[in-house]
Design a protein around this motif. Sequence first.
Motif, short mmCIF file in Angstrom:
data_model
loop_
_atom_site.label_atom_id
_atom_site.label_comp_id
_atom_site.label_asym_id
_atom_site.label_seq_id
_atom_site.Cartn_x
_atom_site.Cartn_y
_atom_site.Cartn_z
N GLN A 149 4.38 -11.85 5.19
CA GLN A 149 5.57 -11.38 5.49
C GLN A 149 5.87 -9.99 4.67
OE1 GLN A 149 8.65 -12.43 6.41
NE2 GLN A 149 7.90 -14.55 7.58
N SER A 150 6.53 -9.13 5.28
CA SER A 150 7.01 -7.81 4.76
C SER A 150 7.98 -7.41 5.32
CB SER A 150 5.71 -7.03 4.31
OG SER A 150 5.25 -6.29 5.33
N ASP A 151 8.65 -6.22 4.96
CA ASP A 151 9.74 -5.45 5.82
C ASP A 151 8.82 -4.84 6.89
OD1 ASP A 151 11.14 -3.09 6.59
OD2 ASP A 151 12.71 -4.38 5.51
N PRO A 152 9.10 -4.84 8.22
CA PRO A 152 8.19 -4.13 9.08
C PRO A 152 8.31 -3.07 9.29
CG PRO A 152 9.23 -6.28 9.99
CD PRO A 152 9.85 -6.10 8.67
N HIS A 153 9.52 -2.30 9.08
CA HIS A 153 9.72 -0.99 9.06
C HIS A 153 8.85 -0.31 7.83
CE1 HIS A 153 13.12 -1.98 11.28
NE2 HIS A 153 13.05 -0.80 11.91
N HIS A 154 8.92 -0.75 6.58
CA HIS A 154 8.38 -0.26 5.34
C HIS A 154 7.02 -0.41 5.62
CE1 HIS A 154 11.97 1.15 3.17
NE2 HIS A 154 12.45 0.05 3.53
N LEU A 155 6.40 -1.61 6.47
CA LEU A 155 4.84 -1.63 6.55
C LEU A 155 4.40 -0.60 7.68
CD1 LEU A 155 2.29 -3.16 6.77
CD2 LEU A 155 3.33 -4.45 8.50
N ILE A 156 5.17 -0.06 8.50
CA ILE A 156 4.87 1.02 9.45
C ILE A 156 5.05 2.13 8.46
CG2 ILE A 156 5.62 2.42 11.36
CD1 ILE A 156 6.84 -0.38 12.62
N PHE A 157 5.85 2.50 7.74
CA PHE A 157 6.07 3.57 6.94
C PHE A 157 4.62 3.99 6.07
CE2 PHE A 157 11.09 3.25 6.55
CZ PHE A 157 10.89 3.85 7.90
N SER A 158 4.17 2.98 5.50
CA SER A 158 2.95 2.82 4.50
C SER A 158 1.77 2.98 5.31
CB SER A 158 2.81 1.47 3.81
OG SER A 158 2.53 0.16 4.70
N ILE A 159 1.58 2.74 6.61
CA ILE A 159 0.45 3.04 7.46
C ILE A 159 0.47 4.51 7.62
CG2 ILE A 159 -0.45 2.65 9.75
CD1 ILE A 159 0.58 -0.20 9.51
N TRP A 160 1.76 4.92 7.96
CA TRP A 160 1.75 6.50 8.07
C TRP A 160 1.58 7.13 6.91
CZ3 TRP A 160 7.51 6.89 10.21
CH2 TRP A 160 7.73 6.38 11.50
N ALA A 161 1.91 6.64 6.07
CA ALA A 161 1.65 7.50 4.68
C ALA A 161 0.24 7.11 4.28
CB ALA A 161 2.52 7.04 3.34
N LEU A 162 -0.35 6.31 4.33
CA LEU A 162 -1.82 6.41 3.66
C LEU A 162 -2.83 6.90 4.89
CD1 LEU A 162 -3.50 5.22 1.74
CD2 LEU A 162 -3.46 2.85 2.63
N THR A 163 -2.45 6.83 6.10
CA THR A 163 -3.67 7.56 7.18
C THR A 163 -3.12 9.11 7.10
OG1 THR A 163 -1.81 7.10 8.88
CG2 THR A 163 -3.37 5.61 8.66
N GLN A 164 -2.08 9.60 7.15
CA GLN A 164 -1.99 10.89 7.37
C GLN A 164 -2.06 11.69 5.82
OE1 GLN A 164 1.96 10.54 10.20
NE2 GLN A 164 1.95 12.25 9.21
N HIS A 165 -2.21 11.05 4.67
CA HIS A 165 -2.60 11.63 3.51
C HIS A 165 -3.84 12.26 3.49
CE1 HIS A 165 -3.10 11.80 -0.74
NE2 HIS A 165 -4.26 11.70 -0.69
N TYR A 166 -4.69 11.67 4.50
CA TYR A 166 -6.11 12.36 4.40
C TYR A 166 -6.16 13.73 5.23
CZ TYR A 166 -8.04 7.93 2.30
OH TYR A 166 -8.30 7.11 1.74
N ALA A 167 -5.15 13.86 6.15
CA ALA A 167 -5.08 15.24 6.70
C ALA A 167 -4.24 15.88 5.94
CB ALA A 167 -4.45 14.89 8.33
N ASP A 168 -3.03 15.64 5.46
CA ASP A 168 -2.13 16.66 4.85
C ASP A 168 -2.84 16.77 3.33
OD1 ASP A 168 -0.58 15.95 7.15
OD2 ASP A 168 0.60 14.52 6.04
N PHE A 169 -3.54 16.17 2.90
CA PHE A 169 -4.02 16.49 1.44
C PHE A 169 -5.49 16.67 1.50
CE2 PHE A 169 0.17 14.97 0.75
CZ PHE A 169 0.71 15.62 -0.19
N ASP A 170 -6.25 17.13 2.51
CA ASP A 170 -7.52 17.01 2.69
C ASP A 170 -8.08 17.72 1.64
OD1 ASP A 170 -9.90 16.87 4.62
OD2 ASP A 170 -9.69 19.09 4.17
N VAL A 171 -7.52 18.82 0.96
CA VAL A 171 -8.35 19.83 0.20
C VAL A 171 -8.30 18.85 -1.20
CG1 VAL A 171 -7.99 21.93 -1.66
CG2 VAL A 171 -7.59 21.88 1.23
N GLN A 172 -7.21 18.31 -1.47
CA GLN A 172 -7.22 17.45 -2.88
C GLN A 172 -8.24 16.27 -2.64
OE1 GLN A 172 -3.60 16.05 -4.94
NE2 GLN A 172 -3.85 14.08 -3.62
N VAL A 173 -8.16 15.52 -1.39
CA VAL A 173 -9.25 14.43 -1.26
C VAL A 173 -10.69 14.86 -1.52
CG1 VAL A 173 -10.08 12.77 0.43
CG2 VAL A 173 -7.71 13.12 0.14
#
Length: 201
Positions: A149-173
Amino acid sequence: MADGDTRIQKDRRARILDAGLDVFAAEGFRGATLDGIASAAGLSKPNLLYYFAGKDAVYTALLDQLLDTWLDPLRALDPGGVPLDEMLGYVRRKLVLARDFPRESRLFAGEILRGAPVMGAALAGDLRRLVDDRAGVIGGWMEAGRLAQSDPHHLIFSIWALTQHYADFDVQVRAVLGDNRDPWAEAEREVERHFKRVLAA
């Protein structure tokens, strides 16, 4: 792109858009200039203006192309599939999208940070409808005890945030991990492991 365009015209439009993607992803909307886009495309500024009315027109054309690509991984979520497999497949598709289209990811992030002046209607329309639909599917799986159980909308947001971090913050990573580590190979393992724990019923 007009149907009557010649191959050369189509090629030049594609060159301008590819150059625009480079420049907008690197400089942001405010930092990008028509001169910079023309130079990156190997064209004169007047030649560029033959194909696009200005910087805004190049930017809008890029965002118009981008939204469908960005929505495809969520569209591919199969309501009839095995819930955990479907969700992990979505996570993998989003990570692959971030890996293979980092410029597009940064362009999208830049548009959102500007308040989505070009994409606002699409975000509140096509994107919202798709997310609401898939959140309903995910919520149904949760209610049936097939996902945690979790909030489905916020689950989708968390997937977006965690996956796109590697592209958007590539230099930092890459700065943190160092030269001898592959952030994408490690991300695939760790992100999937994380969501498997989060989602398992």
